[in-house]
Write an enzyme that holds these catalytic residues in place. Sequence first.
Site, mmCIF file in Angstrom:
data_model
loop_
_atom_site.group_PDB
_atom_site.id
_atom_site.type_symbol
_atom_site.label_atom_id
_atom_site.label_comp_id
_atom_site.label_asym_id
_atom_site.label_seq_id
_atom_site.Cartn_x
_atom_site.Cartn_y
_atom_site.Cartn_z
ATOM 1 N N ASP A 1 0.814 -1.215 0.000
ATOM 2 C CA ASP A 1 0.000 0.000 0.000
ATOM 3 C C ASP A 1 0.847 1.266 0.000
ATOM 4 O OD1 ASP A 1 -2.350 -1.518 0.110
ATOM 5 O OD2 ASP A 1 -2.315 -1.595 2.283
ATOM 6 N N SER B 1 -2.255 -10.043 3.210
ATOM 7 C CA SER B 1 -2.117 -8.757 3.879
ATOM 8 C C SER B 1 -1.601 -9.037 5.286
ATOM 9 C CB SER B 1 -3.469 -8.041 3.939
ATOM 10 O OG SER B 1 -3.356 -6.840 4.673
ATOM 11 N N ARG C 1 -1.091 1.382 16.666
ATOM 12 C CA ARG C 1 -1.628 2.534 15.933
ATOM 13 C C ARG C 1 -1.658 3.842 16.721
ATOM 14 N NH1 ARG C 1 0.120 -0.292 12.100
ATOM 15 N NH2 ARG C 1 -1.366 -1.233 10.656
ATOM 16 N N ASP D 1 -7.948 0.458 10.861
ATOM 17 C CA ASP D 1 -6.760 1.284 11.066
ATOM 18 C C ASP D 1 -6.957 2.728 10.633
ATOM 19 O OD1 ASP D 1 -5.212 -0.623 12.281
ATOM 20 O OD2 ASP D 1 -4.356 -1.367 10.428
#
Length: 406
Positions: A18, A179, A98, A127
């Site tokens: 990404d 992923s 995060r 996220d």
Amino acid sequence: MKKEDIKKVVLAYSGGLDTSIIIPWLKENYNNCEIIAVAADVGQGDELDGLEEKALKTGASKLIIADLVDEMVEEVIIPSLKMDAKYETYLLGTAFARPVIGKKLAEIALAEGADAIVHGATGKGNDQVRFELAIRRFAPDMKIIAPWREWSIRSREEEIDYAEAHNVPLKINRETNYSKDKNLWHLSHEGLDLEDPGNEPDYDKPGFLEMGVSPFQAPEEPAYVSIDFEAGAPVALNGERMKASKIIAELNALGGAHGIGIIDIVENRLVGMKDRGVYETPGGTILYFAHAQLEMLTVDKEVLHEKQKLAVDYADLIYNGKWYSPLQEALTAFANKANEFVTGTVRLKLYKGNIIPAGTTSPYSLYSENLVTFGESDYDQSQAEGFINLWGLPTKVQALREKNML
């Protein structure tokens, strides 16, 4: 803010699929803006190797690597361990990282005079919420760009097409395009065959598991480990004092070798859909188990039961991106108080994916062998009759009412 006004951005950069293609995409769609790539070191190890060269070659002006391992462990993981917070059996690996990443992105963006912060989280996942709530806590006026909510790319296959067309080097291929997200605490696997809950994960497939082996490949002999806690926080491993992040790393290696901490779940995402994933959390699984063993000895019934209820709320707020909130601060204060006497040593046996208690001791134990023994004791068992009479009085009165005997 209009696109033409954006001259400099800070990009949350991992070097994965990404974020790798986001750099050329930003150049094409945001007026060739300056891109400062920020890689958060949250314990992902060799994933950081070669990252600077890759970021610069694909168009970033520089790469900043922020060491956030101990901040993540001390400020987020340890309080969560004290609360025994789990989200639907998930030990919150991605969600732990995060908040501190979002906070650091905001700090760097403000220091660099950036016009926007960019992240690679999809519009389907959790996220995006976690990053953006943390950013808004520390840079409330900062513009946030989320390419997955803007571009025409609709799948990971199209991402690979874009990368190949723009000569962006990738470490994956179409056949192994899971992923993944990795940090010191965990590794997640999503996508490909895992998208069908009817498919059994092939744990023994070479390259699938990265933090350890399946229980079927674990040694035939068990391993013993002892963990010392002080006020609910791990402070020593096998008698050797070390910081918590090192304890986690050591337990990752030991637990991984014995097939500990692999779960396959379908969880409820914040955005409303269910998602299937396989998670590896060897060290974290051992720590949570050990902490719970010590709590059995040292925490009184009412506090323990209340904490078990609050653990659901605590896990929810972490999972849902609300780490930087008054509720987190209040619940963390409760967790710290509840762990005031959670001090002692827990010994465990690890064997083929199983964690087996092997003895727990504490100077603050509430366990009294004298009271509970089947042998001779100071406890006066005759007192139980009066207790039962009073405790059961409402039940008796209700029964008498039904018989019209009151």
